[in-house]
Design a protein around this motif. Structure first.
Motif, short mmCIF file in Angstrom:
data_model
loop_
_atom_site.label_atom_id
_atom_site.label_comp_id
_atom_site.label_asym_id
_atom_site.label_seq_id
_atom_site.Cartn_x
_atom_site.Cartn_y
_atom_site.Cartn_z
N THR A 210 0.82 -1.21 0.00
CA THR A 210 0.00 0.00 0.00
C THR A 210 0.85 1.26 0.00
O THR A 210 0.41 2.29 -0.42
CB THR A 210 -0.88 0.07 1.26
OG1 THR A 210 -0.02 -0.07 2.37
CG2 THR A 210 -1.95 -0.97 1.26
N THR A 357 -6.71 5.23 -0.27
CA THR A 357 -7.75 4.51 0.48
C THR A 357 -7.15 3.65 1.59
O THR A 357 -7.89 2.97 2.28
CB THR A 357 -8.56 3.61 -0.48
OG1 THR A 357 -7.64 2.74 -1.15
CG2 THR A 357 -9.33 4.40 -1.51
N SER A 358 -5.85 3.66 1.71
CA SER A 358 -5.11 2.81 2.67
C SER A 358 -5.58 1.37 2.57
O SER A 358 -5.76 0.69 3.58
CB SER A 358 -5.32 3.27 4.12
OG SER A 358 -5.17 4.64 4.23
N SER A 359 -5.83 0.92 1.36
CA SER A 359 -6.40 -0.42 1.20
C SER A 359 -5.49 -1.31 0.39
O SER A 359 -5.19 -1.02 -0.76
CB SER A 359 -7.76 -0.31 0.51
OG SER A 359 -8.17 -1.57 0.08
N ASN A 382 -15.91 8.98 0.64
CA ASN A 382 -15.35 8.16 1.70
C ASN A 382 -14.71 9.05 2.76
O ASN A 382 -13.66 9.66 2.52
CB ASN A 382 -14.29 7.24 1.05
CG ASN A 382 -13.79 6.20 2.00
OD1 ASN A 382 -14.00 6.31 3.21
ND2 ASN A 382 -13.12 5.20 1.46
N SER A 383 -15.30 9.09 3.93
CA SER A 383 -14.79 10.00 4.97
C SER A 383 -13.41 9.56 5.46
O SER A 383 -12.69 10.33 6.09
CB SER A 383 -15.77 10.07 6.12
OG SER A 383 -15.98 8.77 6.61
N GLN A 384 -13.03 8.30 5.18
CA GLN A 384 -11.70 7.81 5.59
C GLN A 384 -10.59 8.42 4.74
O GLN A 384 -9.44 8.50 5.14
CB GLN A 384 -11.58 6.28 5.39
CG GLN A 384 -12.72 5.46 5.92
CD GLN A 384 -12.62 5.37 7.42
OE1 GLN A 384 -11.55 5.15 7.94
NE2 GLN A 384 -13.74 5.59 8.10
N VAL A 385 -10.96 8.84 3.50
CA VAL A 385 -9.93 9.36 2.59
C VAL A 385 -9.66 10.81 2.93
O VAL A 385 -10.56 11.65 2.89
CB VAL A 385 -10.37 9.21 1.12
CG1 VAL A 385 -9.32 9.81 0.18
CG2 VAL A 385 -10.61 7.75 0.78
N GLU A 386 -8.40 11.09 3.27
CA GLU A 386 -8.07 12.45 3.70
C GLU A 386 -7.77 13.35 2.52
O GLU A 386 -7.46 12.87 1.42
CB GLU A 386 -6.86 12.39 4.62
CG GLU A 386 -7.22 11.76 5.95
CD GLU A 386 -6.00 11.58 6.82
OE1 GLU A 386 -4.95 12.15 6.51
OE2 GLU A 386 -6.14 10.84 7.81
#
Ligand SMILES: Cc1cc2nc3c(=O)[nH]c(=O)nc-3n(C[C@H](O)[C@H](O)[C@H](O)COP(=O)(O)O)c2cc1C
Length: 618
Positions: A210, A357-359, A382-386
């Motif tokens: 990643t 997406t840290s995925s 996506n609220s996780q994506v900064e």
């Protein structure tokens, strides 16, 4: 459908010379040679160049001393064995080298060095759907020339064939990963066999790192300016010198209309006319490339929602340190860079998408490339994506590339004007978002006498036969009518002396798309066949061809006819090629083409004789 044209990996027995090289590869000297890396690219429209930039960043992050140049800037005689040479080479024209690589290949062909153990690897770029007979031809020719001219050179990885028709970003990422691993090990596989070339193999999610994107970019210097951020920059001055040889110019829009004015939805065929500067000329069958810009609303959205707070769009971007690494022109504002230089509509590369997406387990095709999700989509959905930094966006998104269109006018009739035919692209993605094609929307919004930045591109393999006795068969679908319109106009202009030996097969989705009635009427004097159908484009044309199998066979086999196929690459081009192949052997009137294999060879020969011409778009 897509997979039908994929080449399978071929595994050949390892020749003596290669196994010698693999043993040699494990020695200390080659490990040392991997300390220095030279990236050489040949690129016509910028993709290979972009990959070269990404590779350079990744190698620099891995602590390697690494240079990057266009192949034309390097004579083959300067290649040495104390440095790993990585080639990224696309194919253009009909199986040709890009203009910034041609002189390297010519130099290689005329040089010979039996002794130099030059380490190298090649990533070839091509499109198997649009160019099945010349798929990655330049990359293959480069490998062949290396093997012949530098017999002691060491190919550290098999030739990689990257295919636009699949997912070339993924393929490049995989190849880059292998290069980094090979360099880290200092040696490649010691298998008994090695493939001579390889194409895509799906990457298992578990081996996708990643954190692969390099983030230690050379520092961006942002300078405050009095200049208003939406001043139109001098576009002709800001594009990299790479494009200069393509004679880009400002061209004035003289006409731009939907040719079906009563259409409810504005997605019918449109015609645009551009006035040519007096020092430019073209030939019928050439292309024009248009430099679009991102819509202002999209730029605003990136400024508001994607970029970290505090980015001032009027500041001027200067790359002060490590000059030459920044992928865009320096000295223009953030706003202008976002408008003209970065493709904000492109999906992020697999590595950037995984990083955002840290995925690790991102199904790239399903989640990013097929729905064409952009960085804006990822941040908004996506609220996780900064939010991302300006440097991340400018270094990671692909540069905005010109789009190619076939010229739809005859040079003899319109020497000072270029016609192009386009269909505005608006569709709903598989995730339900409304999507607009970047360049067609840009064209649609251009009003006379606005100017656009454009360049003429010679297409010498796409010309009418000079002998009027030679029959010509035009097969077109939808927007593919554009170059055929130019040729018909040319033939009408040549006058009535021509025999009735031209066949026309056209298919349109809608009756309203047949906007060239008058030209077809004027062509009747030389039209031997004229079939125009409406509905499912491909099947109508293939049925018409099948009905005329006998005369088609005669024209192709006995009369040396030239065929021009113009339309979509994925379905139309492939369907026509298959139909003609089948008709050739199934209706084998002369007995010369007994089976499918002979028919395929016949078509390949037509192509190498310059009788089979394709102008297919993706
Ligand atoms: C005018 C034109 C001609 C092309 N001809 C070929 C070809 O003969 N064989 C092939 O495999 N790909 C062909 N391609 C596809 C390109 O090689 C492919 O799109 C590649 O990714 C472009 O890389 P570049 O932007 O670095 O030039 C052609 C593309 C264009 C626009």
């Amino acid at each position: 459908m897509m997979n039908r044209f994929l080449l399978r990996s071929t595994r050949a027995s390892l020749p003596m010379a290669v196994s010698r090289h693999l043993r040699w590869l494990s020695t200390q000297s080659v490990k040392d040679s991997f300390q220095k890396v030279s990236i050489l690219y040949g690129s016509q429209t910028g993709t290979a160049q972009l990959f070269a930039m990404q590779l350079q960043q990744a190698l620099q992050c891995a602590g390697k001393e690494c240079t990057m140049k266009a192949m034309a800037e390097v004579p083959p005689s300067s290649l040495t064995d104390d440095c790993l040479h990585l080639f990224l080479i696309s194919t253009t024209g009909v199986g040709e080298f890009p203009s910034n690589a041609k002189s390297f290949y010519d130099g290689l062909s005329s040089s010979q060095n039996e002794a130099a153990a030059i380490p190298y690897a090649i990533f070839a770029l091509g499109n198997s759907q649009a160019h099945p007979n010349h798929f990655c031809a330049a990359g293959k020719a480069l490998q062949q020339a290396f093997q012949t001219k530098f017999p002691s050179a060491v190919q550290v990885l098999p030739l990689r064939l990257g295919d636009d028709a699949v997912c070339i970003d993924d393929e490049f990422d995989q190849w880059q990963e292998k290069i980094l691993r090979t360099i880290a090990k200092g040696t490649e596989s010691t298998d008994d066999e090695t493939p001579t070339s390889e194409t895509s193999t799906p990457e298992t999610e578990t081996n996708v790192p990643t954190s692969r994107i390099p983030t230690n970019y050379p520092e961006l210097h942002l300078l405050a300016t009095q200049q208003s951020h939406d001043d139109t920059p001098d576009l002709l001055g800001i594009f990299p010198s790479f494009y200069k040889e393509n004679c880009r110019q400002r061209m004035e829009v003289t006409y731009n209309r939907n040719m079906h004015p009563h259409a409810v939805v504005d997605t019918g065929l449109h015609e645009m006319r551009l006035s040519l500067p007096s020092d430019l000329s073209y030939e019928t069958g050439d292309h024009i490339m248009i430099y679009p810009r991102n819509p202002d609303l999209l730029v605003q959205a990136y400024l508001s929602y994607v970029l970290e707070d505090g980015v001032d769009p009027s500041q001027v971007v200067n790359e002060a340190s490590q000059a030459g690494h920044y992928p865009h022109p320096s000295g223009i504002s953030v706003y202008q860079t976002l408008s003209h230089c970065v493709d904000l509509t492109a999906p992020p590369s697999p590595s950037f998408a995984r990083w955002l997406t840290s995925s690790k387990s991102l199904e790239y095709r399903q989640q990013i490339s097929q729905p064409r999700r952009t960085v804006l989509d990822l941040v908004m959905e996506n609220s996780q994506v900064e939010k991302v930094s300006l440097a991340d966006l400018l270094y990671q998104l692909p540069p905005l590339q010109p789009r190619y269109y076939s010229i739809a006018s005859a040079a003899s009739v319109h020497p000072y004007e270029v016609y192009l035919t386009y269909r505005p692209v608006h569709y709903i993605s598989s995730r339900g978002s409304l999507r607009d094609g970047l360049c067609t929307t840009f064209l649609q919004n251009c009003k006379p006498p606005q100017t656009v930045v454009a360049g003429l591109v010679s297409n010498p393999a796409f010309r009418l036969p000079s002998d009027p006795q030679v029959p010509v068969i035009f097969i077109g679908g939808g927007c593919g009518v554009a170059p055929i319109r130019g040729f018909l106009e040319e033939l009408v202009h040549q006058g009535t002396s021509r025999p009735k030996n031209v066949s026309l097969y056209l298919g349109f989705r809608d009756r309203a798309d047949q906007v060239y009635h008058q030209l077809v009427e004027e062509s009747q004097g030389f039209l031997q066949e004229c079939h125009i159908g409406y509905a499912s484009v491909g099947s109508l044309v293939t049925k018409a061809l099948a009905r005329n199998a006998e005369s088609l066979h005669q024209q192709l086999v006995s009369q040396g006819a030239h065929v021009f196929i113009c339309g979509g690459a994925a379905s139309f081009g492939a369907a026509i090629r298959k139909t003609v192949t089948d008709l050739l052997w199934q209706g084998n009137c002369s007995g010369t083409i007994p089976d499918a294999e002979a028919a395929t060879t016949f078509l390949q020969n037509m192509s190498s004789e310059g009788r089979w011409h394709e102008d297919l778009s993706d």
